[in-house]
Design an enzyme around this catalytic site. Structure first.
Site, PDB file in Angstrom:
ATOM      1  N   ALA A   1      10.183  -3.516  -5.696  1.00  0.00           N
ATOM      2  CA  ALA A   1       9.009  -2.631  -5.783  1.00  0.00           C
ATOM      3  C   ALA A   1       8.559  -2.387  -7.220  1.00  0.00           C
ATOM      4  O   ALA A   1       7.759  -1.484  -7.463  1.00  0.00           O
ATOM      5  CB  ALA A   1       9.322  -1.300  -5.111  1.00  0.00           C
ATOM      6  N   ALA A   2       9.034  -3.193  -8.150  1.00  0.00           N
ATOM      7  CA  ALA A   2       8.710  -2.931  -9.551  1.00  0.00           C
ATOM      8  C   ALA A   2       7.209  -2.988  -9.807  1.00  0.00           C
ATOM      9  O   ALA A   2       6.643  -2.122 -10.488  1.00  0.00           O
ATOM     10  CB  ALA A   2       9.426  -3.937 -10.447  1.00  0.00           C
ATOM     11  N   GLY A   3       6.539  -4.004  -9.276  1.00  0.00           N
ATOM     12  CA  GLY A   3       5.103  -4.133  -9.493  1.00  0.00           C
ATOM     13  C   GLY A   3       4.311  -2.993  -8.901  1.00  0.00           C
ATOM     14  O   GLY A   3       3.384  -2.458  -9.531  1.00  0.00           O
ATOM     15  N   ASP A   4       4.664  -2.580  -7.686  1.00  0.00           N
ATOM     16  CA  ASP A   4       3.962  -1.468  -7.041  1.00  0.00           C
ATOM     17  C   ASP A   4       4.222  -0.155  -7.765  1.00  0.00           C
ATOM     18  O   ASP A   4       3.325   0.686  -7.891  1.00  0.00           O
ATOM     19  CB  ASP A   4       4.391  -1.355  -5.575  1.00  0.00           C
ATOM     20  CG  ASP A   4       3.958  -2.558  -4.757  1.00  0.00           C
ATOM     21  OD1 ASP A   4       2.903  -3.144  -5.075  1.00  0.00           O
ATOM     22  OD2 ASP A   4       4.670  -2.917  -3.798  1.00  0.00           O
TER      23      ASP A   4
ATOM     24  N   GLY B   1       0.812  -1.210   0.000  1.00  0.00           N
ATOM     25  CA  GLY B   1       0.000   0.000   0.000  1.00  0.00           C
ATOM     26  C   GLY B   1       0.842   1.256   0.000  1.00  0.00           C
ATOM     27  O   GLY B   1       0.656   2.161  -0.823  1.00  0.00           O
TER      28      GLY B   1
ATOM     29  N   SER C   1       9.879  -9.633 -17.210  1.00  0.00           N
ATOM     30  CA  SER C   1      10.734  -9.239 -18.334  1.00  0.00           C
ATOM     31  C   SER C   1      10.019  -9.297 -19.676  1.00  0.00           C
ATOM     32  O   SER C   1      10.538  -8.806 -20.688  1.00  0.00           O
ATOM     33  CB  SER C   1      11.970 -10.147 -18.386  1.00  0.00           C
ATOM     34  OG  SER C   1      11.585 -11.494 -18.589  1.00  0.00           O
TER      35      SER C   1
END
Length: 294
Positions: free
Chosen positions: A240-243, A39, A213
């Site tokens: 933290a790439a997805g967030d 969050g 990727s």
């Protein structure tokens, strides 16, 4: 304004050459404490990507809670609705290897006390251009927030992580479901992303599956289907790439951009984040994203 109803954790990050196997001890090269939680990460990503953000959640009355509140505020996130409760804050124990991969153990702490909404929370959600949700808070609270968003005609963007069964009452209120490929497979029982998207569109109006990727796949009930290739960069830490992707996508969507533009903007933000260590510390500013795209 975007509202984020979700978790705030202190990330306890150990960097190693190779993650230990069961029963194995390895020597790490570095240790950091970094404010995170799905969050809080999405809130910071959205704020840095260029929009006002209000964060709804809880931290403990410990030092981690104080630090996380300060980090959110310094990133430009409104923390007026961030509760402070007795006891420890949530933590995430993260191991990052030299290939940029990670494994994570989350202990909810204060996040587990958030079991519903206040009238003030509902007012913030109703005033939003989008509501971001994840699954690191108790499910009854996530469902209540999603329903509040739908009742106010606010687009609800759900990241179904950590993966778990999704009740119909939650999905009935979701506008955009954003799983990664593993979560999409867990929800649908289908490993092919296109087939998983088709299955998910029976439950939600729009689906955005992140493929690491391989980029991202967007599909909607209107028939639109897009693939955005990943930007090729040297990954240092993918924590933290997805967030970052979700936060940036929500900003672009709230600005009224077309889905293809939203995907490019989010992909650029994620590409920048994986080139830096840490979670909240890795997220790019709007200027950095625009420069990268240019």
């Amino acid at each position: 304004m975007i509202s984020v109803f979700g978790s705030a954790n202190m990330d306890l990050v150990a960097y190693v050459s190779q993650a230990p196997k069961r029963g194995e001890t390895v020597t790490g090269r570095e240790f950091r404490t970094v404010p995170g939680g799905k969050g809080a990460n999405q809130a910071i990503a959205a704020a840095r990507a260029g929009t006002p953000v209000s964060f709804l959640g809880a931290v403990g009355d410990d030092g981690f809670g104080t630090e996380m509140r300060a980090t959110l505020a310094e990133a430009g996130v409104d923390v007026e609705r961030l509760r402070r409760v007795p006891g420890p804050s949530g933590i995430a124990h993260i191991v990052v290897d030299d290939a940029g991969g990670n494994s994570i153990i989350v202990v909810p702490g204060a996040n587990g006390t958030v079991t519903g909404l206040t009238d003030e929370d509902r007012a913030v959600i109703a005033a939003s251009q989008a509501l971001l949700l994840q699954l690191e808070l108790p499910m009854e609270a996530v469902v209540a927030a999603a329903r509040a968003g739908r009742a106010a005609d606010v687009p609800v963007i759900l990241t179904p992580a950590p993966a778990q069964p999704l009740p119909d009452e939650l999905l009935d209120a979701v506008t955009v479901l954003v799983p990664n490929e593993h979560e999409a497979a867990a929800i649908t029982g289908v490993t092919d992303p296109d087939a998983a998207a088709d299955a998910l569109l029976k439950r939600v109006p729009e689906v955005l599956i992140t493929l690491g990727s391989e980029g991202a796949l967007y599909a909607s009930r209107s028939g639109e289907r897009l693939r955005e290739p990943a930007v090729r960069v040297k990954a240092v830490d993918t924590t933290a790439a997805g967030d970052t992707f979700v936060g940036a996508f929500a900003v672009a969507r709230a600005q009224g951009r077309a889905p293809a533009e939203c995907l490019r903007f989010a992909s650029a933000a994620a590409a920048l984040s994986v080139q830096r260590e840490g979670a909240s510390t890795s997220m790019p500013t709007r200027a950095e994203i625009e420069d990268f795209l240019a």
